[in-house]
Design a protein around this motif. Sequence first.
Motif, PDB file in Angstrom:
ATOM      1  N   UNK B 318       0.756  -1.232  -0.037  1.00 51.65           N
ATOM      2  CA  UNK B 318      -0.028  -0.051  -0.031  1.00 51.65           C
ATOM      3  C   UNK B 318       0.867   1.294  -0.022  1.00 51.65           C
ATOM      4  N   UNK B 319       1.977   1.336   1.030  1.00 51.44           N
ATOM      5  CA  UNK B 319       2.940   2.402   1.077  1.00 51.44           C
ATOM      6  C   UNK B 319       3.493   2.580  -0.265  1.00 51.44           C
ATOM      7  N   UNK B 320       4.068   1.745  -1.012  1.00 50.06           N
ATOM      8  CA  UNK B 320       4.579   1.822  -2.497  1.00 50.06           C
ATOM      9  C   UNK B 320       3.479   2.401  -3.409  1.00 50.06           C
ATOM     10  N   UNK B 321       2.435   1.945  -3.335  1.00 55.36           N
ATOM     11  CA  UNK B 321       1.493   2.386  -4.449  1.00 55.36           C
ATOM     12  C   UNK B 321       1.071   3.933  -4.121  1.00 55.36           C
ATOM     13  N   UNK B 322       0.953   4.077  -2.923  1.00 54.29           N
ATOM     14  CA  UNK B 322       0.416   5.515  -2.493  1.00 54.29           C
ATOM     15  C   UNK B 322       1.361   6.503  -2.912  1.00 54.29           C
ATOM     16  N   UNK B 323       2.915   6.048  -2.521  1.00 56.01           N
ATOM     17  CA  UNK B 323       4.168   6.997  -2.814  1.00 56.01           C
ATOM     18  C   UNK B 323       4.122   6.892  -4.670  1.00 56.01           C
ATOM     19  N   UNK B 324       3.922   5.914  -5.283  1.00 54.93           N
ATOM     20  CA  UNK B 324       4.159   5.952  -6.536  1.00 54.93           C
ATOM     21  C   UNK B 324       3.158   6.810  -7.361  1.00 54.93           C
ATOM     22  N   UNK B 325       1.959   6.741  -6.830  1.00 54.97           N
ATOM     23  CA  UNK B 325       0.656   7.416  -7.212  1.00 54.97           C
ATOM     24  C   UNK B 325       0.779   9.082  -7.069  1.00 54.97           C
ATOM     25  N   UNK B 326       1.441   9.356  -5.791  1.00 55.88           N
ATOM     26  CA  UNK B 326       1.476  10.819  -5.324  1.00 55.88           C
ATOM     27  C   UNK B 326       2.919  11.540  -6.041  1.00 55.88           C
ATOM     28  N   UNK B 327       3.751  10.379  -6.663  1.00 55.04           N
ATOM     29  CA  UNK B 327       4.909  10.930  -7.244  1.00 55.04           C
ATOM     30  C   UNK B 327       6.167  11.269  -6.381  1.00 55.04           C
ATOM     31  N   UNK B 328       5.886  10.971  -5.141  1.00 55.92           N
ATOM     32  CA  UNK B 328       6.991  11.131  -4.185  1.00 55.92           C
ATOM     33  C   UNK B 328       8.352  10.003  -4.419  1.00 55.92           C
ATOM     34  N   UNK B 329       7.788   8.780  -4.947  1.00 50.74           N
ATOM     35  CA  UNK B 329       8.933   8.018  -5.633  1.00 50.74           C
ATOM     36  C   UNK B 329       8.478   7.633  -6.915  1.00 50.74           C
ATOM     37  N   UNK B 330       9.666   7.199  -7.793  1.00 48.82           N
ATOM     38  CA  UNK B 330       9.185   6.895  -9.047  1.00 48.82           C
ATOM     39  C   UNK B 330       9.510   5.466  -9.180  1.00 48.82           C
ATOM     40  N   UNK B 331       9.328   4.784 -10.318  1.00 44.80           N
ATOM     41  CA  UNK B 331       9.548   3.301 -10.423  1.00 44.80           C
ATOM     42  C   UNK B 331      11.224   3.101 -10.399  1.00 44.80           C
ATOM     43  N   UNK B 332      11.794   4.188 -10.818  1.00 46.23           N
ATOM     44  CA  UNK B 332      13.296   4.120 -11.124  1.00 46.23           C
ATOM     45  C   UNK B 332      13.852   4.589  -9.733  1.00 46.23           C
ATOM     46  N   UNK B 333      13.116   5.062  -8.839  1.00 40.44           N
ATOM     47  CA  UNK B 333      13.880   5.650  -7.884  1.00 40.44           C
ATOM     48  C   UNK B 333      14.542   4.491  -6.646  1.00 40.44           C
ATOM     49  N   UNK B 334      15.662   4.602  -6.257  1.00 43.08           N
ATOM     50  CA  UNK B 334      16.359   3.867  -5.341  1.00 43.08           C
ATOM     51  C   UNK B 334      16.824   4.493  -3.906  1.00 43.08           C
ATOM     52  N   UNK B 335      16.904   3.520  -3.092  1.00 38.71           N
ATOM     53  CA  UNK B 335      17.099   4.268  -1.827  1.00 38.71           C
ATOM     54  C   UNK B 335      18.071   3.045  -1.085  1.00 38.71           C
ATOM     55  N   UNK B 336      19.231   3.590  -0.402  1.00 43.11           N
ATOM     56  CA  UNK B 336      20.158   2.253   0.259  1.00 43.11           C
ATOM     57  C   UNK B 336      19.282   1.832   1.450  1.00 43.11           C
ATOM     58  N   UNK B 337      19.643   0.656   1.889  1.00 45.94           N
ATOM     59  CA  UNK B 337      19.162   0.048   3.102  1.00 45.94           C
ATOM     60  C   UNK B 337      20.012   0.535   4.077  1.00 45.94           C
ATOM     61  N   UNK B 338      19.542   1.918   4.647  1.00 46.39           N
ATOM     62  CA  UNK B 338      20.258   2.675   5.602  1.00 46.39           C
ATOM     63  C   UNK B 338      19.667   1.821   7.114  1.00 46.39           C
ATOM     64  N   UNK B 339      20.456   1.084   7.641  1.00 47.98           N
ATOM     65  CA  UNK B 339      19.790   0.768   9.018  1.00 47.98           C
ATOM     66  C   UNK B 339      19.955   1.412  10.028  1.00 47.98           C
ATOM     67  N   UNK B 340      20.804   2.564   9.843  1.00 51.89           N
ATOM     68  CA  UNK B 340      20.588   3.562  11.117  1.00 51.89           C
ATOM     69  C   UNK B 340      19.171   4.324  11.054  1.00 51.89           C
ATOM     70  N   UNK B 341      18.713   4.270   9.998  1.00 48.47           N
ATOM     71  CA  UNK B 341      17.206   4.731  10.096  1.00 48.47           C
ATOM     72  C   UNK B 341      16.359   3.631  10.782  1.00 48.47           C
ATOM     73  N   UNK B 342      16.212   2.591  10.614  1.00 53.62           N
ATOM     74  CA  UNK B 342      15.183   1.799  10.620  1.00 53.62           C
ATOM     75  C   UNK B 342      15.824   0.335  10.837  1.00 53.62           C
TER      76      UNK B 342
END
Lengths: 436, 634
Positions: B318-342
């Motif tokens: 759900x989170x991914x779909x909302x983000x994609x639809x709202x444009x806050x992430x794109x299909x190509x958008x990448x993010x590192x697995x930053x385990x200091x965040x969570x």
Amino acid sequence: MSRRSIVANLDAVTIFLYLALVTLGILSIYSAVYDVKAPQPIYNLSIYSGKQILRLAFAVILVIGIMLIDYKLFEAFAYVFYALIVLLLVLVLIVGVKIGGARSWFDLGFMRLQPAEFAKLACSLAIAKYLSQSGVSLKIQRKNVGAFFKTALIALTILAVPALLILLQPDAGSMLIFVSFLLVFYREGLHSIFLFLPLDAGIFFVLALVVPIAYLSFAVLVLAALFFGIYYFLRGKITRRLVMSIILIALVHIAYAFSVNFIFENVLKPHQKERIMILLDEEVDKRARGSRYNLQQSKIAIGSGGLTGKGFLQGTQTKYDFVPEQRTDFIFCTIGEEGGWIGSSLLILLYIGLMSRVIIIAERQPDGFARIYGYGVASILFFHFTLNISMTMGLFPVVGIPLPFISYGGSSLWSFTILIFILLKLDAHRNRLFAG
Amino acid sequence: MEVRSNRQFTMYGLFIIVGLVFIVQLFKLQILEDSYKAAAESNAVHKEIIHPHRGLIYDRNGKLLVYNEPVYDLMVITREVEMEDTLRFCEALNITKETFEERMNRLLRNFTGQVFIPQLSKLEYAQIQDILFDYPGFYVVPRTIRVYPHRSLANTLGYIGEINATQLKKNRESEKYYEQGDLVGQSGIEASYEPYIRGEKGVKYIVKNKYNQEVGAFRDGALDKKAIPGKKLVASIDLELQQLAEQLLTHKIGGIVAIEPSTGEILTLASAPSYDPNLLTGNKLSVNFRSLIVDEYKPLFNRALQSRYPPGSTFKTVQALIGLQAGVITPKYQFPCARNLVKCHWHPNPTNARTSIQHSCNPFYYNAFRRFVYKDGDSFDSLYYNYDVWRERVLQFGFGRKLGVDIANEGAGSIPKAAFFNKAYGEGRWNYSNIYSLSIGQGEMGVTLLQLGNLAATLANRGFYYIPHLIKGIGEQSKPLPEYQKKHYVGASKRYFNIITNGMEAAFKNGTVGPLAQMPYNKDIVICAKTGTVQNPHGEDHSTFIAFAPKDNPKIAISVYVENAGFGGIWAANIASLMIEQYLTDTIQRPALLKQVVDKAFTKREILRREAIRKAAQARADSLKALLVRKEDE
């Protein structure tokens, strides 16, 4: 007079009314006992309507017998018949069978006979014979007050003997019927005060039970004072004699009220008290479930009839045994339920017609015996009619007396038939008697 | 005395006065007063209610789920009883003479029928049928009770019970159909489809005499009304699948929901622990109900419908779909697995929308959710406003509100509003660090299993759902109620759905789903799935799983939740895999896995029981060994 002319001289109006009532009676009995699940023809002798038809047939034989007897014999044998009935009333207390708490019936095996029903007839004849004698008068004459008391005493004794014997059975209802002779005495010259007094006594009886005695006494005294005031206002003076007599009347009333209370509390049996109080007091009504049931069911049956009734054999209350004694004392319920207001009013008109016709016949008699006898017939009919219908509608305590010609039962049918047809026989001979 | 007298007129006067009094009084009684007519009817006319047959309930393949069985109340009219051979009567009824007398003494002495022994079975009735004729006063009245031949679906089918005071009062204000003592559906389908399955009561007016004996029909039955039997219901449930689900949940707490995505029909709605629905029928109802309600595992609580489970990582879809639809992430958008965040686990790094689903990367969603709520700048205002926008989008997916399934007691789950956090932390005194766990389906969030199943169906349909429902046909009509025939779009385009479903396919094949859940015999069936492992501060993590299959033209969407079962890719996944296999191929080719799942216990009660048995066996073996040793020594 040939037999043919006797028949021709019988009063057709009375015979018509008689037949109408008897027919209505048999139909009502049939309806009251009609079994929806296993309907029987009305003449089936195993059901009550069939039995009543059989009794009617016997009544016809009795009528023929009356027609064959010399009319003079009724007067001649009046006392003998009276004595016979008194004997039977004594006998029934000894060898009679007890039904519903009263020893009122002779069991003859194939049927039961209730001598009290014939006591009315015997008294009518005896009273008629006694009062028609010359020199006997109920009129108070200044010169001869003693004659009045003598006549009254003898007449009352004639009534009291059978009445007390009936009370011993005990059958208070049948005994009450003897009060009806008061009307006969009235016609024969009794002062109207004697008619007024019982009425006054009756009204005060009810008042004494309903109104607390202190209030009632107070009300009587206020009424007396009011009377003086109005009298003084109209006449301008009050005599001492008037004061004394009014005070006396007031005191007698108060004493009467006290004694009614005393009798009611100490003499009457609980079920008798209940039957009276049920009519007067709603609260008692609620408590006395037993007495209330009969009366309530009876009123429901009549009340559910509506304007035109449910139709012949269509009544549910009488048919399914909700009403007690429905084919005998409470037969009027069947008529009320199935005939409605129109049907029951018609029945009442039939009775008024019959009773009035009897008075007309009595008044046209040339001799005292026939007239007095006729008044006896009318008065007895009137009392039966009034008390029975009052009782089914909750206007009078439940006393077991039948509705003439309608209620099931041989003794009642025969005694009323004989009463009526002796009068018609006498009436048929009125002209000849007059001639010589 | 004179021959002529005026006194005769007094007589006429008296006759007429009395006659008039009577006629007036009769007028009052018969015409003015109405109550006597009513009293007369209630005296003689008795209204007898004829109860209609309650509608039967079938599963989607025509298998009977609920039917009525006749039982017989043995009635007695005490006043008509004539006992000639009491012993024979008692023997036929299988009661003692003392019981017989005790029961008789308890009854009122009258002419009305009273229940002597309630609900005799057909067999018991047969035993007394022949001799009943010899015992006047006794007779039998047939009734029906509900029978659930398969012992499944307890919470879904519900039960019927005597109408209670509140229900009666409510009904009196509306249609006035029920009367004291009527049986009505109290829960589940029995309750919600009550107006359809109850039928229409009939009435028979009979005339009875004073002794309460029947004497005929009132007005020849002109006012009588025949009872109309209730309509049959066709449930969307697949009984075989349902039974498998209940079997799989043995000794587990949780539930399984399976939905046909193309219709929204619920194939399975299982909650565990459950109970045998036959416990709540007939004369045993109240006793059994009491014991069920005190059971520590709450078998009457329908976990599939009423629970508020945190959805865990399944919510990332759900989170991914909302983000994609709202444009806050794109299909190509990448993010590192930053385990200091969570916290996260080891997986290929970095991830995009598709691979973050495949590997269930937590930091990706920490980031995606953050980008959504702060899309209007790093301010509290942006957080506050956009949080509620996000919440609205989640609600569109069917969370945080009742979906509207066709049985009562559905839970709404909960997705709090921003105002909730203001209340919890103080106005403006909270920020993203307080709510970030929502990004991975944890924290202040609760969903029902039905909502999760609906999410699986929405994913299967790539963007819409039908409200899940249990009844697909009513009476002769093979359609559900109109509200269940409408498509609901969740507001994300099919393009984005395809990214997610691709991620889910990969998650099953070589992502977070364990090896046991794979289907070696049906390699052609492509399953799309998302696992969830829900942190549980009170004990072992909860295992959850959503899936649909096949990937193209999906036939089944499923959600599974097993409390305290640990990693979602293991037990919940195994269960879902077996369910899919059963539904799509009609057989289970992995009996070993089936046995393993069924045997696995996650309830404390069962674990302790097994532990006790094991210890007892150990102790016995030890003492035996000790005995042998002693013998040898001797």
